[in-house]
Structures are given as structure tokens and as C-alpha cells.
Write an enzyme that holds these catalytic residues in place. Structure first.
Site, PDB file in Angstrom:
ATOM      1  N   THR A  13      20.147 -13.254-113.835  1.00 38.68           N
ATOM      2  CA  THR A  13      19.029 -12.961-113.657  1.00 38.68           C
ATOM      3  C   THR A  13      18.287 -11.497-113.919  1.00 38.68           C
ATOM      4  OG1 THR A  13      19.395 -12.387-111.332  1.00 38.68           O
ATOM      5  CG2 THR A  13      18.632 -14.832-111.969  1.00 38.68           C
ATOM      6  N   CYS A 149      25.275   1.664-123.260  1.00 32.27           N
ATOM      7  CA  CYS A 149      24.181   1.391-124.117  1.00 32.27           C
ATOM      8  C   CYS A 149      24.312   2.781-125.235  1.00 32.27           C
ATOM      9  CB  CYS A 149      22.975   0.988-123.559  1.00 32.27           C
ATOM     10  SG  CYS A 149      22.644   2.029-122.264  1.00 32.27           S
ATOM     11  N   GLY A 180      16.598   0.280-119.982  1.00 28.72           N
ATOM     12  CA  GLY A 180      18.142   0.394-119.383  1.00 28.72           C
ATOM     13  C   GLY A 180      18.327   0.906-118.331  1.00 28.72           C
ATOM     14  N   HIS A 242      16.841   2.943-127.434  1.00 26.74           N
ATOM     15  CA  HIS A 242      17.401   4.066-127.096  1.00 26.74           C
ATOM     16  C   HIS A 242      17.481   5.241-128.195  1.00 26.74           C
ATOM     17  CE1 HIS A 242      18.061   2.818-123.141  1.00 26.74           C
ATOM     18  NE2 HIS A 242      19.399   2.879-123.117  1.00 26.74           N
TER      19      HIS A 242
HETATM   20  N1  LIG Z   1      19.751  -2.690-119.152  1.00 24.02           N
HETATM   21  C1  LIG Z   1      20.610  -2.096-119.993  1.00 24.02           C
HETATM   22  O1  LIG Z   1      20.137  -1.599-121.262  1.00 24.02           O
HETATM   23  C2  LIG Z   1      22.107  -2.125-119.731  1.00 24.02           C
HETATM   24  C3  LIG Z   1      22.871  -1.463-121.025  1.00 24.02           C
HETATM   25  C4  LIG Z   1      24.562  -1.489-120.777  1.00 24.02           C
HETATM   26  C5  LIG Z   1      24.713  -1.843-119.690  1.00 24.02           C
HETATM   27  N2  LIG Z   1      24.087  -2.219-118.698  1.00 24.02           N
HETATM   28  C6  LIG Z   1      24.867  -2.435-117.452  1.00 24.02           C
HETATM   29  O2  LIG Z   1      24.719  -4.004-117.241  1.00 24.02           O
HETATM   30  C7  LIG Z   1      24.609  -4.342-116.023  1.00 24.02           C
HETATM   31  C8  LIG Z   1      23.305  -4.866-115.459  1.00 24.02           C
HETATM   32  O3  LIG Z   1      22.222  -4.264-115.935  1.00 24.02           O
HETATM   33  P1  LIG Z   1      20.738  -4.693-115.736  1.00 24.02           P
HETATM   34  O4  LIG Z   1      20.041  -3.776-116.443  1.00 24.02           O
HETATM   35  O5  LIG Z   1      21.062  -6.001-116.231  1.00 24.02           O
HETATM   36  O6  LIG Z   1      20.347  -4.681-114.131  1.00 24.02           O
HETATM   37  P2  LIG Z   1      19.389  -5.592-113.451  1.00 24.02           P
HETATM   38  O7  LIG Z   1      18.043  -6.057-114.215  1.00 24.02           O
HETATM   39  O8  LIG Z   1      19.008  -5.012-112.172  1.00 24.02           O
HETATM   40  O9  LIG Z   1      20.250  -6.956-112.858  1.00 24.02           O
HETATM   41  C9  LIG Z   1      21.343  -6.938-111.957  1.00 24.02           C
HETATM   42  C10 LIG Z   1      21.812  -8.404-111.898  1.00 24.02           C
HETATM   43  O10 LIG Z   1      23.110  -8.239-111.189  1.00 24.02           O
HETATM   44  C11 LIG Z   1      22.906  -8.969-109.912  1.00 24.02           C
HETATM   45  N3  LIG Z   1      23.015  -8.568-108.879  1.00 24.02           N
HETATM   46  C12 LIG Z   1      22.687  -7.530-108.032  1.00 24.02           C
HETATM   47  N4  LIG Z   1      23.417  -7.272-106.919  1.00 24.02           N
HETATM   48  C13 LIG Z   1      23.921  -8.015-106.897  1.00 24.02           C
HETATM   49  C14 LIG Z   1      25.065  -8.624-105.822  1.00 24.02           C
HETATM   50  N5  LIG Z   1      25.378  -7.674-104.873  1.00 24.02           N
HETATM   51  N6  LIG Z   1      26.065  -9.487-105.938  1.00 24.02           N
HETATM   52  C15 LIG Z   1      25.649 -10.313-107.078  1.00 24.02           C
HETATM   53  N7  LIG Z   1      24.998 -10.085-108.035  1.00 24.02           N
HETATM   54  C16 LIG Z   1      24.088  -9.011-107.915  1.00 24.02           C
HETATM   55  C17 LIG Z   1      21.030  -9.320-109.932  1.00 24.02           C
HETATM   56  O11 LIG Z   1      20.771 -10.378-109.217  1.00 24.02           O
HETATM   57  P3  LIG Z   1      19.499 -10.746-108.346  1.00 24.02           P
HETATM   58  O12 LIG Z   1      18.348 -11.094-109.594  1.00 24.02           O
HETATM   59  O13 LIG Z   1      19.753 -12.004-107.810  1.00 24.02           O
HETATM   60  O14 LIG Z   1      19.299  -9.529-107.852  1.00 24.02           O
HETATM   61  C18 LIG Z   1      21.062  -9.373-111.502  1.00 24.02           C
HETATM   62  O15 LIG Z   1      21.235 -10.729-112.005  1.00 24.02           O
HETATM   63  C19 LIG Z   1      24.690  -2.897-115.049  1.00 24.02           C
HETATM   64  O16 LIG Z   1      26.054  -2.757-114.732  1.00 24.02           O
HETATM   65  C20 LIG Z   1      24.244  -1.956-116.263  1.00 24.02           C
HETATM   66  O17 LIG Z   1      24.662  -0.773-116.147  1.00 24.02           O
HETATM   67  C21 LIG Z   1      22.656  -2.298-118.798  1.00 24.02           C
END
Ligand SMILES: NC(=O)c1ccc[n+]([C@@H]2O[C@H](COP(=O)([O-])OP(=O)(O)OC[C@H]3O[C@@H](n4cnc5c(N)ncnc54)[C@H](OP(=O)(O)O)[C@@H]3O)[C@@H](O)[C@H]2O)c1
Length: 349
Positions: A13, A149, A180, A242
């Protein structure tokens, strides 16, 4: 190919999870069969749990799927993980132990000695590390990660010029997009009319991951690339894309035209194999004075091509340039999907 691989998405999500869903909607090799997220979302349909924020329509195929806890068993052959770093380690390990290949986007395992930190254009031979995971995961699961990223962008830019001329030292100053930080990310009152000079852990990730990615794999061990990497990171008021201002010192200083040619002519294994998500050109060089820009260049190559511009001699190191890439596509979900496509092509899946 006779059948599609059935995939589960952990963190489905979130910002990256939604990109996975979007990029996999019409993928010829994968179909999404399970979605998992936090207890806030579990038990709801994906359509109820997820506010779609990545443009276009939420794909119909996931709308009615029930969101599961991120724990095995899940109804899938392999999982893509975009869980927050702090919970990813135990969760991803439990899926690998249950026999699932885990293609992870989180930071939890990136620097582990037996885990490939994979960019298919750069270091497919790092998949040699997987033999070290066989004893740990006797049911056949394994973990492969993609870099942070900003690191993906920097490593892709450095790869061809390091191979040709030897990068001795590099300094990268990043300007990183709001997506990000996930959703809801940074509060609007903190970022409007502002630049934030701290992204927790980001500078260390760029400095350590880059030398692993560009290192050599010998006897299932990585020899880190012998280069100094210095990074300073900033959050800026941009939605996606970025950017990094990069300076480089070379072992053998090339002419400017040689440097440009090394970027522009870069092609590698994903292009040779014709992998579905591989861009025709991993790096595009723009010669205009005012490019690259996030708004204009982040979607190059469907978000999988990085753009390099402002290539100039530097008065402190040898050369400087600006790099730009789409942080949730080439920097996250697209990177992990390309990794999975490579794993299929090289018979690891
Ligand atoms: N955004 C970027 O550009 C980017 C780039 C490279 C790597 N990343 C990495 O990718 C990962 C996700 O990033 P994001 O930007 O997508 O974050 P995000 O928008 O905050 O999404 C986090 C996801 O993890 C779920 N989650 C959170 N806490 C949880 C828990 N305790 N148990 C199970 N599921 C949980 C959330 O579910 P709910 O919706 O139910 O809360 C949501 O689906 C991170 O490790 C981040 O460092 C991100």
C-alpha cells in the site's frame, strides 16, 4: 514462457508498493497474487486500504484482493518487498526460510556479505553470492536486494566511467524528492519554502553501498571498489525524481569527449538479453545548459533511464556532472522488477 510467476508484494500500500502494482499490472512474466501491509490495512480489500497516489487508475486485478499480514505462507512463488527497513529484516528472512525468493527494495540486507546488492547493468556476477545462502535457506529461498534510490543513480552513472578510466574519488550532493520519504513523508510546513539538509542514514548508505555495487565478486566474496565516496543529502520540494551534483577524480583522466562517449554508449547485459523493463539506454546524456530537470527527465526510458548533463571539467576534482533518476521506478520498484527479470533470464528463478 509457459506461465507467469505469482508474486506477493510486502508493503503493497506504500509509495513503492503502489509502483510495484502499477509496473506489474501488464507484465508478461509476473502476476500479483498477494498483497501484504501493516495491521492498519490487513483484512481490508486493497481498494479500501490503499489511497492510490501514483497516477492513473488502481489496476482492477488488485482492487478486491484482501490485504494480508506480511508473513508466510502467502499465495505466491516469490515476494517483492517494500517494507520499512526496521521490520524488513525479520520478515524477509522468514519468507526466504519458507522457500520464497525475496527481491527486496529495503535496506535491511543490502550490506550483508552473502546478499547480492544488484544492478543488472553493473554487477550480475554478484549473484555468485547466492550459493552462500543455500545452507541458510535449505528450502530454496534466497534474498536479493536493490540499492538505495540515490545510490542506484550514482552507481549507474559511475559504472561505465569507472570501467573505462578508474574512479579514484567521487563527491555527490543530492537533491531528493518527497516521494522518497514514503507517504505521508515530510510535513508540508517543513518543506514548503525550504530545503532540509538531513535525510537520516542516506549519506552512509550512498557511501557504503556504492563501493559494494562497483566491487568485484571473487570466490563468492565481494572486494569493495577502492574508491572514496562522499555524499551530502538534501530533501527538496519536488514530488518525484532525485538529482545529484557529482564530482569525480579519475586514475586516468579522460578527455571530455571520451567521458561523454563512455556515458552515452553504455549498454549492458539487460539490454543484450532484452529484459522487459530494461531501458534501451541506461544513461542518456543531455547537452542543453539547463538539463537534467526532475519534471522533464524523470520519465526517460519509462523511468528506468538515468539522465546525465552539465558535464564539465572541475577545478577541484577532474570532472563534474548532474545525474537524475526516477526514485520510485529506477530507484525502487522498477529496479527490483528488473532484478527479478534478470534472475529468470539467468535461471535463478
Ligand atoms: N520511496 C522511495 O523512493 C524508496 C526508494 C528506495 C527504497 N525505498 C524503501 O522502500 C521501503 C518502502 O518505502 P515507501 O516509500 O513505499 O514507504 P511507505 O509509503 O511509508 O510504505 C510503507 C509500506 O509498508 C507497510 N508497513 C509499515 N509498517 C508496517 C508494519 N509494521 N508491518 C507491515 N507492514 C508495514 C505500510 O502499510 P500500511 O499502508 O498498512 O501502513 C506500507 O505498505 C522502505 O524500506 C524504503 O526505505 C523507498
Amino acid at each position: 514462457m509457459s506461465r507467469k510467476y505469482r508474486v506477493g508484494i510486502l508493503g503493497a500500500t506504500g509509495m513503492v508498493g503502489q509502483r510495484f502494482i502499477q509496473l506489474l499490472a501488464n507484465h508478461p512474466q509476473f502476476e500479483v497474487t498477494a498483497v501484504a501491509a501493516s495491521d492498519r490495512s490487513q483484512g481490508k480489500t486493497y481498494g479500501e486500504a490503499c489511497t492510490w497516489r501514483v497516477g492513473g487508475e488502481m489496476p482492477a486485478v488488485v482492487r478486491a484482493m484482501q490485504v494480508q499480514p506480511p508473513a508466510p505462507p502467502l499465495d505466491c512463488d516469490l515476494v517483492f518487498s517494500s517494507l520499512p527497513g526496521e521490520i524488513a529484516r525479520a520478515t524477509e528472512e522468514s519468507f526466504a526460510a519458507a522457500g520464497h525468493p525475496v527481491i527486496s527494495n529495503s535496506s535491511a540486507f543490502r550490506m550483508d556479505e552473502d546478499v547480492p546488492l544488484l544492478i543488472p547493468e553493473i554487477n550480475h556476477e554478484h549473484l555468485g553470492l547466492l550459493e552462500r545462502q543455500r545452507n541458510k535457506f535449505p528450502k530454496g529461498g534466497f534474498i536479493v536486494t536493490n540499492p538505495n534510490c540515490s545510490t542506484i543513480m550514482l552507481a549507474l552513472a559511475l559504472a561505465p566511467i569507472h570501467a573505462a578510466f578508474g574512479v579514484e574519488a567521487t563527491v555527490a550532493t543530492t537533491l531528493q524528492a518527497l516521494s522518497g520519504a514514503g507517504y505521508p513523508g515530510v510535513a508540508s510546513l517543513d518543506i514548503l519554502d525550504n530545503v532540509l539538509p538531513n535525510i537520516s542514514g542516506e549519506e552512509e548508505k550512498i557511501e557504503t553501498e556504492t563501493t559494494k555495487i562497483l566491487g568485484r565478486c571473487k570466490d563468492a566474496q565481494i572486494e569493495l571498489a577502492p574508491m572514496a565516496v562522499s555524499a551530502q543529502c538534501h530533501r527538496v520540494n519536488v514530488a518525484d525524481g532525485h538529482m545529484a551534483a557529482v564530482r569525480v577524480k579519475f586514475t586516468r583522466k579522460p578527455a571530455l569527449a571520451e567521458l561523454r562517449e563512455a556515458f552515452a554508449s553504455f549498454r549492458s547485459l539487460p539490454q543484450e538479453l532484452g529484459l522487459y523493463s530494461a531501458p534501451a539506454t541506461p544513461i542518456v546524456v543531455r547537452d542543453e545548459e539547463d538539463r537534467p530537470q526532475p519534471k522533464l527527465d524523470r520519465d526517460a526510458g519509462n523511468g528506468m533511464t538515468i539522465t546525465v548533463g552539465r558535464l564539465r571539467p572541475d577545478s577541484v576534482l577532474d570532472y563534474r556532472f548532474i545525474a537524475l533518476s526516477h526514485n520510485t521506478i529506477r530507484g525502487a520498484a522498477g529496479a527490483a522488477i528488473l532484478n527479478a527479470e534478470l534472475l529468470i533470464a539467468l535461471n535463478h528463478l
